[in-house]
Design a protein around this motif. Structure first.
Motif, PDB file in Angstrom:
ATOM      1  N   ALA A 177      -0.582 -18.913   3.352  1.00 30.54           N
ATOM      2  CA  ALA A 177      -1.340 -18.272   4.433  1.00 30.54           C
ATOM      3  C   ALA A 177      -1.277 -16.761   4.318  1.00 30.54           C
ATOM      4  CB  ALA A 177      -0.796 -18.727   5.788  1.00 30.54           C
ATOM      5  N   ASN A 178      -0.104 -16.261   3.994  1.00 29.17           N
ATOM      6  CA  ASN A 178       0.044 -14.810   3.834  1.00 29.17           C
ATOM      7  C   ASN A 178      -0.786 -14.300   2.664  1.00 29.17           C
ATOM      8  OD1 ASN A 178       1.785 -12.392   2.488  1.00 29.17           O
ATOM      9  ND2 ASN A 178       2.040 -12.370   4.707  1.00 29.17           N
ATOM     10  N   GLU A 234      -4.271 -11.808   2.590  1.00 30.83           N
ATOM     11  CA  GLU A 234      -4.461 -10.637   1.733  1.00 30.83           C
ATOM     12  C   GLU A 234      -5.757 -10.759   0.927  1.00 30.83           C
ATOM     13  OE1 GLU A 234      -0.967 -10.310  -0.638  1.00 30.83           O
ATOM     14  OE2 GLU A 234       0.334  -9.670   1.010  1.00 30.83           O
ATOM     15  N   VAL A 235      -6.049 -11.975   0.437  1.00 32.18           N
ATOM     16  CA  VAL A 235      -7.289 -12.190  -0.314  1.00 32.18           C
ATOM     17  C   VAL A 235      -8.497 -11.946   0.584  1.00 32.18           C
ATOM     18  CG1 VAL A 235      -8.690 -13.922  -1.509  1.00 32.18           C
ATOM     19  CG2 VAL A 235      -6.225 -13.806  -1.942  1.00 32.18           C
ATOM     20  N   ALA A 236      -8.445 -12.461   1.831  1.00 27.66           N
ATOM     21  CA  ALA A 236      -9.557 -12.291   2.774  1.00 27.66           C
ATOM     22  C   ALA A 236      -9.801 -10.828   3.109  1.00 27.66           C
ATOM     23  CB  ALA A 236      -9.278 -13.080   4.056  1.00 27.66           C
ATOM     24  N   GLN A 237      -8.725 -10.051   3.090  1.00 26.34           N
ATOM     25  CA  GLN A 237      -8.844  -8.621   3.369  1.00 26.34           C
ATOM     26  C   GLN A 237      -9.187  -7.813   2.115  1.00 26.34           C
ATOM     27  OE1 GLN A 237      -8.491  -7.247   6.559  1.00 26.34           O
ATOM     28  NE2 GLN A 237      -8.528  -9.414   7.140  1.00 26.34           N
ATOM     29  N   GLY A 238      -9.395  -8.516   1.012  1.00 31.14           N
ATOM     30  CA  GLY A 238      -9.687  -7.825  -0.240  1.00 31.14           C
ATOM     31  C   GLY A 238      -8.476  -7.144  -0.830  1.00 31.14           C
ATOM     32  N   GLN A 239      -7.275  -7.681  -0.527  1.00 27.93           N
ATOM     33  CA  GLN A 239      -6.029  -7.014  -0.913  1.00 27.93           C
ATOM     34  C   GLN A 239      -5.207  -7.838  -1.901  1.00 27.93           C
ATOM     35  OE1 GLN A 239      -4.233  -6.632   2.931  1.00 27.93           O
ATOM     36  NE2 GLN A 239      -5.380  -4.804   3.475  1.00 27.93           N
ATOM     37  N   SER A 240      -5.806  -8.854  -2.480  1.00 28.80           N
ATOM     38  CA  SER A 240      -5.020  -9.709  -3.377  1.00 28.80           C
ATOM     39  C   SER A 240      -4.593  -8.977  -4.637  1.00 28.80           C
ATOM     40  CB  SER A 240      -5.814 -10.966  -3.747  1.00 28.80           C
ATOM     41  OG  SER A 240      -7.024 -10.597  -4.393  1.00 28.80           O
ATOM     42  N   GLN A 241      -5.431  -8.027  -5.083  1.00 29.79           N
ATOM     43  CA  GLN A 241      -5.075  -7.187  -6.224  1.00 29.79           C
ATOM     44  C   GLN A 241      -4.818  -5.776  -5.718  1.00 29.79           C
ATOM     45  OE1 GLN A 241      -4.636  -8.454  -9.279  1.00 29.79           O
ATOM     46  NE2 GLN A 241      -5.193 -10.472  -8.468  1.00 29.79           N
ATOM     47  N   SER A 242      -3.758  -5.180  -6.168  1.00 28.88           N
ATOM     48  CA  SER A 242      -3.403  -3.850  -5.663  1.00 28.88           C
ATOM     49  C   SER A 242      -3.150  -2.895  -6.815  1.00 28.88           C
ATOM     50  CB  SER A 242      -2.155  -3.936  -4.782  1.00 28.88           C
ATOM     51  OG  SER A 242      -1.045  -4.376  -5.548  1.00 28.88           O
ATOM     52  N   SER A 243      -3.325  -1.624  -6.531  1.00 29.89           N
ATOM     53  CA  SER A 243      -3.013  -0.576  -7.493  1.00 29.89           C
ATOM     54  C   SER A 243      -1.817   0.213  -6.964  1.00 29.89           C
ATOM     55  CB  SER A 243      -4.219   0.357  -7.659  1.00 29.89           C
ATOM     56  OG  SER A 243      -4.459   1.064  -6.449  1.00 29.89           O
ATOM     57  N   PRO A 247       5.123  -6.227   1.161  1.00 26.01           N
ATOM     58  CA  PRO A 247       4.301  -7.438   1.104  1.00 26.01           C
ATOM     59  C   PRO A 247       4.116  -7.903  -0.336  1.00 26.01           C
ATOM     60  CG  PRO A 247       2.902  -5.518   1.420  1.00 26.01           C
ATOM     61  CD  PRO A 247       4.318  -5.032   1.500  1.00 26.01           C
ATOM     62  N   LEU A 248       3.681  -9.156  -0.486  1.00 27.28           N
ATOM     63  CA  LEU A 248       3.554  -9.752  -1.815  1.00 27.28           C
ATOM     64  C   LEU A 248       2.635  -8.940  -2.729  1.00 27.28           C
ATOM     65  CD1 LEU A 248       4.140 -12.106  -3.743  1.00 27.28           C
ATOM     66  CD2 LEU A 248       2.231 -13.352  -2.694  1.00 27.28           C
ATOM     67  N   LYS A 249       1.550  -8.402  -2.162  1.00 27.78           N
ATOM     68  CA  LYS A 249       0.541  -7.734  -2.992  1.00 27.78           C
ATOM     69  C   LYS A 249       1.096  -6.511  -3.715  1.00 27.78           C
ATOM     70  CE  LYS A 249      -1.224  -4.834   0.779  1.00 27.78           C
ATOM     71  NZ  LYS A 249      -2.401  -4.335   1.486  1.00 27.78           N
ATOM     72  N   THR A 250       2.052  -5.806  -3.104  1.00 29.49           N
ATOM     73  CA  THR A 250       2.585  -4.591  -3.741  1.00 29.49           C
ATOM     74  C   THR A 250       4.079  -4.684  -4.024  1.00 29.49           C
ATOM     75  OG1 THR A 250       3.085  -3.497  -1.622  1.00 29.49           O
ATOM     76  CG2 THR A 250       0.865  -3.158  -2.542  1.00 29.49           C
ATOM     77  N   ARG A 251       4.665  -5.874  -3.842  1.00 33.28           N
ATOM     78  CA  ARG A 251       6.135  -5.959  -3.916  1.00 33.28           C
ATOM     79  C   ARG A 251       6.669  -5.486  -5.263  1.00 33.28           C
ATOM     80  NH1 ARG A 251       7.233 -11.183  -2.101  1.00 33.28           N
ATOM     81  NH2 ARG A 251       7.125 -10.300  -0.012  1.00 33.28           N
ATOM     82  N   ALA A 252       6.090  -5.959  -6.355  1.00 32.16           N
ATOM     83  CA  ALA A 252       6.597  -5.581  -7.679  1.00 32.16           C
ATOM     84  C   ALA A 252       6.444  -4.083  -7.913  1.00 32.16           C
ATOM     85  CB  ALA A 252       5.872  -6.365  -8.765  1.00 32.16           C
ATOM     86  N   ASP A 284       7.053  -8.758   6.878  1.00 34.35           N
ATOM     87  CA  ASP A 284       5.760  -8.086   6.768  1.00 34.35           C
ATOM     88  C   ASP A 284       5.133  -7.915   8.151  1.00 34.35           C
ATOM     89  OD1 ASP A 284       3.606  -6.890   5.475  1.00 34.35           O
ATOM     90  OD2 ASP A 284       2.559  -8.794   5.193  1.00 34.35           O
ATOM     91  N   GLU A 285       5.193  -8.971   8.982  1.00 32.17           N
ATOM     92  CA  GLU A 285       4.666  -8.885  10.341  1.00 32.17           C
ATOM     93  C   GLU A 285       5.427  -7.845  11.164  1.00 32.17           C
ATOM     94  OE1 GLU A 285       4.274 -12.637  12.370  1.00 32.17           O
ATOM     95  OE2 GLU A 285       3.887 -13.680  10.482  1.00 32.17           O
ATOM     96  N   LEU A 286       6.737  -7.786  10.980  1.00 31.32           N
ATOM     97  CA  LEU A 286       7.563  -6.822  11.710  1.00 31.32           C
ATOM     98  C   LEU A 286       7.092  -5.398  11.460  1.00 31.32           C
ATOM     99  CD1 LEU A 286      10.095  -5.815  13.239  1.00 31.32           C
ATOM    100  CD2 LEU A 286      11.399  -6.159  11.149  1.00 31.32           C
ATOM    101  N   TYR A 287       6.815  -5.075  10.198  1.00 30.14           N
ATOM    102  CA  TYR A 287       6.381  -3.724   9.872  1.00 30.14           C
ATOM    103  C   TYR A 287       4.957  -3.438  10.332  1.00 30.14           C
ATOM    104  CZ  TYR A 287      10.390  -2.004   7.304  1.00 30.14           C
ATOM    105  OH  TYR A 287      11.635  -1.519   6.978  1.00 30.14           O
TER     106      TYR A 287
END
Length: 491
Positions: free
Chosen positions: A233-234, A238-247, A394-399, A468-471
């Motif tokens: 779901a998380n 991110e995919v729905a928000q266009g955030q699945s891929q990050s720079s 969050p997962l999208k930018t964690r690494a 992630d929700e907390l922040y």
């Protein structure tokens, strides 16, 4: 078992960090690697600039390695990234082992650092993405525990070989690192990839298998299904928000910038507390300060470091991140101030720069307060810095974000390791601070108190998705200082 195998990356980190302090103080190594410089006692030795280069080039390598961990972890995965990182590390160990002069030794230190940098970012990433929420602090904190074991092992082996009058005095401590690398690789071949990485790669079946193995439950178990649904779901949000891929630029935008600043400042302040001064230059510092058994004292401080991490691992998930960090910062500041005062008021120097101890009892008290400082660090800022940075992104930018926070740790590590010989040593071009350097560490520890109060939020007992929700909460700045389980935000 996961914690034990993956944390062997911390042993590589700690051992490689700790072994150089003893090697620099070994008479055989100093004589054979010297380029003609003689110290104040007339013995062949390396210069302050050569010493700082040898110590600091490891941190330079780790800085670039930490930055490279993000693309490696995102492209080939957390698991295979750790395996590949070991290959780089082993190359560095080989170069150091065969070296008979400073240039190849420096090259070996750089490549070993590059491997350690990759590992130091990927290990907490793997641990935070696989650990259940109720024990995540312990699991990720065990990485720091492994670092302290690595430092202790380096001290033990250095103490056993430093009297040898042959190349075995330094080659044995260096070559032992092959064993740590082999254990880590074997462990990563057995363990599964992280379920969150597999979800990010849209491999739901593999993620379910991985999570089932990690939790020791059937794939169709209800708790496996619920945890997987939350992760999915998380990711779908991110995919729905266009955030699945990050720079990398995304890490500096909006709410993520605050998280990145928190992580970078936390890792930077961890270094500025002065811990690596003790473990990089401790043996040489104790020797210069008039102690006859400097290798034994270093061994004692390493034992304190290992033992003190254990109550810290218990407190992370029991008391929470904030209170332990606050108590640790206060304890470190008081201890460093007392070491600075005792060292400054009870020693002096003769015209040749040799330390004269005017009060032996005060010197012993200073060692006791150094051990007390190590206790507070090892029980708080040592493990918790890795825990907090591993869970706030969050997962999208964690690494990517985690690689930058780890790179900050190594950047400060490099700066301090490079500057310390000039700050501490006697002679032209050096500040000759000796024990006064502890006033600097005291000031930094005092800053840590304010940083924790204003910047760190309590994340005990939350899943990574709940963190992630907390922040993202609008009223997060009003979050209570000592939040209990009943005060945590609901998912």
């Amino acid at each position: 078992m996961i914690s034990g195998f993956v944390a062997f990356g911390g042993i590589l980190f700690g051992y490689d960090t700790g072994t150089i302090s003893g090697i620099l103080a070994m008479p055989y190594w100093a004589t054979n690697f010297s380029t003609g410089y003689r110290d104040t006692t007339g013995q062949l030795n390396v210069t302050a600039s050569q010493s700082s280069a040898i110590v600091s080039i490891l941190s330079a390598g780790t800085f670039f390695g930490a930055l490279g961990a993000a693309p490696m972890g995102d492209i080939i995965g957390r698991r295979w990234g750790l395996i590949a990182s070991n290959g780089v590390f082993v190359l560095g160990v080989i170069l150091q082992t065969i070296a008979v002069s400073i240039p190849p030794f420096l090259a070996g230190r750089f490549f070993a650092g590059l491997g350690v940098g990759l590992i130091s970012a990927l290990v907490p990433l793997y641990q935070s993405e696989t650990a259940p929420k109720w024990i995540r602090g312990f699991i990720v904190g065990s990485y720091q525990f492994a670092i302290t074991i690595g430092l202790l092992l380096a001290s033990v082996i250095n103490n056993a070989t430093h009297h040898r009058n042959d190349s075995g005095s330094y080659r044995i401590p260096i070559a032992v690192q092959f064993a740590w690398s082999i254990i880590l690789v074997v462990g990563m071949l057995i363990l599964p990839e992280t379920p969150r990485y597999l979800i990010k790669r849209n491999d739901t079946k593999a993620a379910a298998r991985s999570l089932a193995r990690l939790r020791r439950l059937p794939e169709d178990h209800e708790s496996i299904h619920q945890e997987l649904v939350e992760i999915q779901a998380n990711h779908q949000f991110e995919v729905a928000q266009g955030q699945s891929q990050s720079s990398y630029l995304d890490c500096f935008r909006g709410n993520l910038l605050k998280r990145l600043l928190t992580g970078c400042l936390l890792q930077g302040l961890q270094q500025l507390t002065g811990i690596n001064f003790i473990f990089y230059y401790g043996t040489q510092f104790f020797k210069n300060s008039g102690f006859q058994n400097e290798f034994v004292i270093t061994l004692i401080t390493n034992c304190v470091n290992v033992g003190s991490t254990i109550p810290g691992l218990y407190a992370i998930d029991r008391w929470g991140r904030r209170p332990v960090l606050l108590l640790g910062a206060v304890g470190m500041a008081v201890s460093q101030l007392l070491v600075a005062v005792l060292g400054t008021t009870t020693t002096s120097q003769d015209p040749q720069g040799i330390i004269i101890v005017e009060n032996a009892a005060a010197q012993k008290a200073a060692i006791a307060f150094i051990c007390l400082y190590i206790f507070f660090f090892a029980a708080s800022w040592g493990p918790i810095a890795w825990v907090v940075t591993g869970e706030i992104f969050p997962l999208k930018t964690r690494a990517k974000s985690l690689s930058m926070t780890t790179a900050t740790n190594w950047l400060l590590n490099w700066a301090l390791s490079f500057a310390t010989p000039y700050l501490v040593n006697y002679g032209d071009g050096n500040a000759n601070l000796q024990s006064k350097i502890f006033f600097i560490w005291f000031g930094c520890c005092f800053i840590c108190i304010g940083f924790v109060y204003f910047m760190i939020y309590e994340t005990k007992g939350l899943t990574l998705e709940e963190v992630d929700e907390l922040y993202l909460e609008k009223n997060v700045d009003d979050y209570p200082i000592f939040a209990g389980p009943d005060m945590l935000p609901s998912s």
